[in-house]
Design an enzyme around this catalytic site. Structure first.
Site, PDB file in Angstrom:
ATOM      1  N   LYS A  13       0.871  -1.184  -0.189  1.00 53.07           N
ATOM      2  CA  LYS A  13      -0.203   0.001  -0.099  1.00 53.07           C
ATOM      3  C   LYS A  13       1.090   1.228  -0.240  1.00 53.07           C
ATOM      4  O   LYS A  13       1.024   2.563  -0.767  1.00 53.07           O
ATOM      5  CB  LYS A  13      -1.108  -0.163   1.038  1.00 53.07           C
ATOM      6  CG  LYS A  13      -2.251  -0.546   1.772  1.00 53.07           C
ATOM      7  CD  LYS A  13      -3.143  -0.688   2.827  1.00 53.07           C
ATOM      8  CE  LYS A  13      -2.494  -1.064   3.723  1.00 53.07           C
ATOM      9  NZ  LYS A  13      -1.772  -2.263   4.085  1.00 53.07           N
ATOM     10  N   ARG A  88      -9.078   1.244   9.180  1.00 58.08           N
ATOM     11  CA  ARG A  88      -8.616  -1.341   9.123  1.00 58.08           C
ATOM     12  C   ARG A  88      -9.280  -1.324  10.105  1.00 58.08           C
ATOM     13  O   ARG A  88      -9.652  -2.396  10.998  1.00 58.08           O
ATOM     14  CB  ARG A  88      -7.087  -0.151  10.375  1.00 58.08           C
ATOM     15  CG  ARG A  88      -6.194  -0.722   9.307  1.00 58.08           C
ATOM     16  CD  ARG A  88      -4.725  -0.372  10.515  1.00 58.08           C
ATOM     17  NE  ARG A  88      -3.687  -0.968  10.236  1.00 58.08           N
ATOM     18  CZ  ARG A  88      -2.420  -0.523   9.885  1.00 58.08           C
ATOM     19  NH1 ARG A  88      -2.539   0.616   9.564  1.00 58.08           N
ATOM     20  NH2 ARG A  88      -1.928  -0.899   9.038  1.00 58.08           N
ATOM     21  N   ARG A 127      12.040  -6.015   5.323  1.00 59.26           N
ATOM     22  CA  ARG A 127      12.521  -4.732   5.461  1.00 59.26           C
ATOM     23  C   ARG A 127      12.768  -4.148   6.246  1.00 59.26           C
ATOM     24  O   ARG A 127      13.512  -4.331   7.317  1.00 59.26           O
ATOM     25  CB  ARG A 127      10.756  -4.224   5.003  1.00 59.26           C
ATOM     26  CG  ARG A 127      10.554  -2.915   5.037  1.00 59.26           C
ATOM     27  CD  ARG A 127       8.843  -2.856   5.133  1.00 59.26           C
ATOM     28  NE  ARG A 127       8.066  -2.718   5.773  1.00 59.26           N
ATOM     29  CZ  ARG A 127       6.909  -2.833   6.084  1.00 59.26           C
ATOM     30  NH1 ARG A 127       6.453  -2.386   4.818  1.00 59.26           N
ATOM     31  NH2 ARG A 127       6.109  -2.374   7.493  1.00 59.26           N
ATOM     32  N   ARG A 160      11.847  -1.946  11.107  1.00 52.54           N
ATOM     33  CA  ARG A 160      10.867  -1.278  12.168  1.00 52.54           C
ATOM     34  C   ARG A 160      10.645  -1.808  13.107  1.00 52.54           C
ATOM     35  O   ARG A 160      10.383  -3.967  12.839  1.00 52.54           O
ATOM     36  CB  ARG A 160       9.419  -1.235  11.297  1.00 52.54           C
ATOM     37  CG  ARG A 160       9.222  -0.028  10.338  1.00 52.54           C
ATOM     38  CD  ARG A 160       8.443   0.287   9.728  1.00 52.54           C
ATOM     39  NE  ARG A 160       6.193  -0.201  10.380  1.00 52.54           N
ATOM     40  CZ  ARG A 160       5.271  -0.345   9.841  1.00 52.54           C
ATOM     41  NH1 ARG A 160       5.983   0.599   8.408  1.00 52.54           N
ATOM     42  NH2 ARG A 160       4.341  -0.820   9.639  1.00 52.54           N
ATOM     43  N   ARG A 171       0.047  -8.838  13.595  1.00 49.33           N
ATOM     44  CA  ARG A 171      -0.024  -7.925  12.527  1.00 49.33           C
ATOM     45  C   ARG A 171      -1.284  -8.520  12.135  1.00 49.33           C
ATOM     46  O   ARG A 171      -2.260  -7.830  11.198  1.00 49.33           O
ATOM     47  CB  ARG A 171       0.647  -6.902  12.157  1.00 49.33           C
ATOM     48  CG  ARG A 171       1.248  -6.039  13.250  1.00 49.33           C
ATOM     49  CD  ARG A 171       2.464  -5.493  12.666  1.00 49.33           C
ATOM     50  NE  ARG A 171       2.856  -4.510  11.662  1.00 49.33           N
ATOM     51  CZ  ARG A 171       3.365  -4.612  10.535  1.00 49.33           C
ATOM     52  NH1 ARG A 171       4.711  -4.760  10.831  1.00 49.33           N
ATOM     53  NH2 ARG A 171       3.503  -3.903   9.604  1.00 49.33           N
TER      54      ARG A 171
HETATM   55  P1  AMP Z   1       1.686   0.681   8.887  1.00 47.59           P
HETATM   56  O1  AMP Z   1       2.437   1.733   8.722  1.00 47.59           O
HETATM   57  O2  AMP Z   1       0.430   1.259   8.041  1.00 47.59           O
HETATM   58  O3  AMP Z   1       1.634  -0.464   9.020  1.00 47.59           O
HETATM   59  O4  AMP Z   1       1.014   0.513   9.940  1.00 47.59           O
HETATM   60  C1  AMP Z   1       1.292   0.297  11.441  1.00 47.59           C
HETATM   61  C2  AMP Z   1       1.070   0.538  12.934  1.00 47.59           C
HETATM   62  O5  AMP Z   1      -0.037   1.662  13.151  1.00 47.59           O
HETATM   63  C3  AMP Z   1      -0.293  -0.603  12.519  1.00 47.59           C
HETATM   64  O6  AMP Z   1       0.309  -1.870  13.784  1.00 47.59           O
HETATM   65  C4  AMP Z   1      -1.269   0.051  13.740  1.00 47.59           C
HETATM   66  O7  AMP Z   1      -0.947  -0.450  15.023  1.00 47.59           O
HETATM   67  C5  AMP Z   1      -0.698   1.491  13.717  1.00 47.59           C
HETATM   68  N1  AMP Z   1      -1.966   1.875  12.660  1.00 47.59           N
HETATM   69  C6  AMP Z   1      -1.648   2.197  11.521  1.00 47.59           C
HETATM   70  N2  AMP Z   1      -2.845   2.422  11.699  1.00 47.59           N
HETATM   71  C7  AMP Z   1      -4.137   2.518  12.436  1.00 47.59           C
HETATM   72  C8  AMP Z   1      -5.275   2.618  12.245  1.00 47.59           C
HETATM   73  N3  AMP Z   1      -6.280   2.975  10.926  1.00 47.59           N
HETATM   74  N4  AMP Z   1      -6.515   2.264  12.992  1.00 47.59           N
HETATM   75  C9  AMP Z   1      -5.328   1.376  14.212  1.00 47.59           C
HETATM   76  N5  AMP Z   1      -3.933   1.552  14.268  1.00 47.59           N
HETATM   77  C10 AMP Z   1      -3.481   2.517  13.503  1.00 47.59           C
END
Ligand code: AMP
Length: 218
Positions: A13, A88, A127, A160, A171
């Site tokens: 994404k 999400r 990654r 990360r 996740r």
């Molecule tokens: P990402 O970079 O999109 O993989 O997000 C990393 C982490 O941020 C996720 O695993 C969640 O812990 C938190 N996070 C990001 N976006 C959301 C969301 N829309 N709702 C809840 N937690 C989020």
């Protein structure tokens, strides 16, 4: 144009939203990036969010909805935006519908990228990201020329904290429980487009542009 990119962690994404941003000249809004920025700045929100992120859990809906409301109210979102990592949960999707309704706006498309679990685990665990410019590498598929150093700017690469094996499993579990229902939600609204996230990033991008009927823009 208001777009949402959906898909499990590691489905591409972020990469695709950066390609789209360059083509469509609208901002790519990643809730994950906003949270990581808050966490680096050690704000109250950042410290709170870190606890959830490091466990592979979702940050509570009310916090995320406030963040996205504030971000989408900024001037650069006036002509549209690409949402990466939001919504999400179905509750977040409903909150977004309300925000759109208030501004008499609508979603143009919701794209769902599909990739199998084995591949997601390989992508996420391999990654590495540049601390300076944010470029992404994969130790297996696209390693940097020099270990730990960014090919583009010479910055230091890092992993990360939530890309560690155990957190990845959590996740993916959370994705299936809480985020997969969002796909059905948009399926019912009739705006959903499915795109395979497998293949070279540029091939996936071509499929994405086809799905959005935007091939002529490139
Ligand atoms: P990402 O970079 O999109 O993989 O997000 C990393 C982490 O941020 C996720 O695993 C969640 O812990 C938190 N996070 C990001 N976006 C959301 C969301 N829309 N709702 C809840 N937690 C989020």
């Amino acid at each position: 144009m208001n777009l949402i990119l959906l898909g499990p962690p590691g489905s591409g994404k972020g990469t695709q939203s950066h390609f789209l941003k360059a083509t469509l000249k609208i901002p790519s809004v990643s809730t994950g990036d906003l949270l990581r920025q808050a966490s680096r700045q050690k704000t109250g929100l950042g410290v709170q969010a870190e606890k959830f992120i490091n466990k592979g859990r979702l940050v509570p809906d009310d916090i995320i909805i406030d963040i996205i409301k504030e971000r989408l109210a900024k001037k650069d979102c006036e002509k549209g935006y690409i949402l990466d990592g939001f919504p999400r949960t179905v509750a977040q999707a409903k909150a977004l519908d309300e925000m759109l309704l208030e501004k008499s706006e609508k979603l143009d498309a919701v794209v769902n990228f599909s990739v199998e679990d084995d591949e997601l685990i390989r992508r996420l665990s391999g990654r590495r990201i540049c601390k300076e410019c944010g470029a992404t590498f994969n130790m297996e598929y696209s390693p940097p020329a020099e270990k730990g150093i960014c090919d583009h700017c010479g910055g230091e690469l890092y992993q990360r904290s939530d890309d560690k094996k155990q957190t990845i499993q959590e996740r993916l579990k959370v994705y299936k429980q809480l985020t997969a229902p969002v796909i059905d939600y948009y399926g019912k609204e009739g705006v959903l487009k499915n795109v395979s996230g497998i293949g070279q990033t540029r091939e996936v991008y071509t499929q994405l542009m086809k799905a959005l009927n935007l091939l002529e823009v490139t």
